[in-house]
Design a protein around this motif. Structure first.
Motif, PDB file in Angstrom:
ATOM      1  N   ASN A 118      45.005  23.695  39.710  1.00 60.44           N
ATOM      2  CA  ASN A 118      43.820  24.511  39.575  1.00 60.44           C
ATOM      3  C   ASN A 118      44.200  25.404  38.316  1.00 60.44           C
ATOM      4  N   GLY A 119      43.590  25.375  37.243  1.00 62.44           N
ATOM      5  CA  GLY A 119      43.915  26.050  36.079  1.00 62.44           C
ATOM      6  C   GLY A 119      43.498  27.540  36.147  1.00 62.44           C
ATOM      7  N   TRP A 120      43.869  28.367  35.332  1.00 66.45           N
ATOM      8  CA  TRP A 120      43.729  29.908  35.078  1.00 66.45           C
ATOM      9  C   TRP A 120      42.194  30.162  35.511  1.00 66.45           C
ATOM     10  N   HIS A 121      41.803  31.073  36.454  1.00 66.50           N
ATOM     11  CA  HIS A 121      40.432  31.512  36.518  1.00 66.50           C
ATOM     12  C   HIS A 121      40.374  32.465  37.579  1.00 66.50           C
ATOM     13  N   ALA A 122      39.181  33.117  37.790  1.00 68.62           N
ATOM     14  CA  ALA A 122      38.939  34.319  38.668  1.00 68.62           C
ATOM     15  C   ALA A 122      37.767  33.735  39.619  1.00 68.62           C
ATOM     16  N   ASP A 123      37.956  33.903  40.809  1.00 65.74           N
ATOM     17  CA  ASP A 123      36.474  33.919  41.607  1.00 65.74           C
ATOM     18  C   ASP A 123      35.641  35.045  41.579  1.00 65.74           C
ATOM     19  N   ASN A 124      34.937  34.957  40.421  1.00 62.32           N
ATOM     20  CA  ASN A 124      33.908  36.078  39.898  1.00 62.32           C
ATOM     21  C   ASN A 124      32.600  35.606  39.691  1.00 62.32           C
ATOM     22  N   GLU A 125      32.175  34.250  40.293  1.00 58.71           N
ATOM     23  CA  GLU A 125      30.904  33.968  40.116  1.00 58.71           C
ATOM     24  C   GLU A 125      29.756  34.888  40.423  1.00 58.71           C
ATOM     25  N   LYS A 126      28.792  34.976  39.895  1.00 53.53           N
ATOM     26  CA  LYS A 126      27.628  36.194  40.301  1.00 53.53           C
ATOM     27  C   LYS A 126      27.394  36.162  41.704  1.00 53.53           C
ATOM     28  N   GLU A 127      27.231  34.680  42.226  1.00 53.45           N
ATOM     29  CA  GLU A 127      26.695  34.632  43.562  1.00 53.45           C
ATOM     30  C   GLU A 127      27.743  35.299  44.736  1.00 53.45           C
ATOM     31  N   LEU A 128      28.889  35.396  44.076  1.00 59.47           N
ATOM     32  CA  LEU A 128      29.775  36.151  45.159  1.00 59.47           C
ATOM     33  C   LEU A 128      29.809  37.475  45.297  1.00 59.47           C
ATOM     34  N   GLY A 129      28.896  38.255  44.549  1.00 54.62           N
ATOM     35  CA  GLY A 129      28.879  39.732  44.558  1.00 54.62           C
ATOM     36  C   GLY A 129      29.795  40.616  43.753  1.00 54.62           C
ATOM     37  N   GLN A 130      29.862  41.813  44.192  1.00 50.44           N
ATOM     38  CA  GLN A 130      30.547  42.900  43.057  1.00 50.44           C
ATOM     39  C   GLN A 130      31.942  42.810  43.429  1.00 50.44           C
ATOM     40  N   ASN A 131      32.432  43.116  44.600  1.00 44.88           N
ATOM     41  CA  ASN A 131      34.048  42.893  44.765  1.00 44.88           C
ATOM     42  C   ASN A 131      34.123  41.695  45.873  1.00 44.88           C
ATOM     43  N   PRO A 132      34.204  40.493  45.435  1.00 41.48           N
ATOM     44  CA  PRO A 132      34.409  39.490  46.665  1.00 41.48           C
ATOM     45  C   PRO A 132      35.642  39.504  47.240  1.00 41.48           C
ATOM     46  N   ILE A 133      35.800  39.133  48.589  1.00 41.50           N
ATOM     47  CA  ILE A 133      36.767  38.779  49.437  1.00 41.50           C
ATOM     48  C   ILE A 133      36.967  37.450  49.376  1.00 41.50           C
ATOM     49  N   ILE A 134      38.248  36.918  48.948  1.00 43.57           N
ATOM     50  CA  ILE A 134      38.462  35.641  49.124  1.00 43.57           C
ATOM     51  C   ILE A 134      39.654  35.495  50.162  1.00 43.57           C
ATOM     52  N   ALA A 135      39.342  34.454  51.137  1.00 46.78           N
ATOM     53  CA  ALA A 135      40.356  34.442  51.950  1.00 46.78           C
ATOM     54  C   ALA A 135      41.030  32.840  52.151  1.00 46.78           C
ATOM     55  N   SER A 136      42.328  32.739  51.690  1.00 48.46           N
ATOM     56  CA  SER A 136      42.982  31.259  51.301  1.00 48.46           C
ATOM     57  C   SER A 136      43.743  30.865  52.450  1.00 48.46           C
ATOM     58  N   ILE A 137      43.613  29.775  53.072  1.00 43.75           N
ATOM     59  CA  ILE A 137      44.517  29.221  54.084  1.00 43.75           C
ATOM     60  C   ILE A 137      45.317  27.843  53.450  1.00 43.75           C
ATOM     61  N   SER A 138      46.525  27.960  53.515  1.00 38.43           N
ATOM     62  CA  SER A 138      47.181  26.516  53.016  1.00 38.43           C
ATOM     63  C   SER A 138      47.882  25.890  54.119  1.00 38.43           C
ATOM     64  N   PHE A 139      47.857  24.463  53.873  1.00 36.38           N
ATOM     65  CA  PHE A 139      48.209  23.503  54.844  1.00 36.38           C
ATOM     66  C   PHE A 139      49.187  22.278  53.959  1.00 36.38           C
ATOM     67  N   GLY A 140      50.273  22.204  54.459  1.00 39.07           N
ATOM     68  CA  GLY A 140      51.031  20.948  53.728  1.00 39.07           C
ATOM     69  C   GLY A 140      51.936  21.741  52.838  1.00 39.07           C
ATOM     70  N   ALA A 141      52.354  21.002  51.787  1.00 36.47           N
ATOM     71  CA  ALA A 141      53.416  21.153  50.796  1.00 36.47           C
ATOM     72  C   ALA A 141      53.161  22.751  50.150  1.00 36.47           C
ATOM     73  N   GLU A 142      54.461  23.492  50.200  1.00 34.95           N
ATOM     74  CA  GLU A 142      54.121  24.727  49.480  1.00 34.95           C
ATOM     75  C   GLU A 142      53.985  24.665  47.967  1.00 34.95           C
TER      76      GLU A 142
END
Length: 200
Positions: A118-142
């Motif tokens: 997943n290349g360089w990006h920010a999760d800053n799409e306008k539908e996410l609002g002003q200061n979005p909270i992103i919660a990321s859970i990982s499963f599998g290989a580190e």
């Protein structure tokens, strides 16, 4: 390695960011069961992505689940959500207990091996609002999660996202920082990542 203290967290003190990491959010055995269930039961898709005028298959599989048919768009891809299933609803409630938010949507990513990324990006799409909270859970290989400040390029952070871990990005993080999961030539197993978000 799982901590003796469930939901023990690491706070990263970075400029213009609020980032918390829970290495043992879900115990190893349960995380492995969840990984298998997600791998086998999610309707994975592979969209085409256009970067610098070149169109090619996205280097990972994805799926979207959420409320009320709210679409989510990024990189000229428009995704239509499936209805929540019991496992994703369970994980949503677990995260909401920690961060007192009400997530509407989860974007799932399936990295089949080290060539998926997943290349360089920010999760800053306008539908996410002003200061979005992103919660990321990982499963599998580190995999290694890279962060870089937008204006102070020398300010960087790497976080190893472990099996069963939770990463929270809050506040102004998405305005001032980019992140990526780079490709790796090391032989590496598959990883599934769930990013919960709130579509306004």
């Amino acid at each position: 390695m799982n901590s003796l203290f469930p939901n023990q967290k690491t706070v990263f003190y970075l400029p213009d960011a609020e980032i918390e990491y829970y290495p043992d959010f879900i115990d190893t055995q349960t995380a492995t069961e969840f990984f298998e269930k997600l791998k086998n039961e999610i309707p994975w898709q592979q969209d085409n992505i256009t970067v610098f005028g070149q169109t090619h298959p996205q280097p990972r599989l994805t799926a979207l689940f959420g409320n009320d048919g709210k679409t989510y768009s990024y990189s000229n891809i428009v995704m239509h959500p499936h209805k929540w299933n019991p496992l994703l609803m369970h994980l949503k409630h677990r995260i909401e207990e920690i961060c007192s938010e009400n997530f509407t949507t989860v974007l799932l990513n399936f990295y089949r091996d080290g060539k998926d990324s997943n290349g360089w990006h920010a999760d800053n799409e306008k539908e996410l609002g002003q200061n979005p909270i992103i919660a990321s859970i990982s499963f599998g290989a580190e995999r290694i999660f890279h962060l870089q400040h937008n204006t102070h390029k020398e300010v960087k952070q790497k976080i190893i996202l472990e099996h069963g871990s939770l990463l929270l990005m809050k506040g102004t993080t998405q305005h001032f920082w980019k992140h990526q999961i780079p490709k790796t030539t090391k032989p590496i197993g598959p990883r599934i990542n769930l990013t919960f978000r709130i579509i306004k």
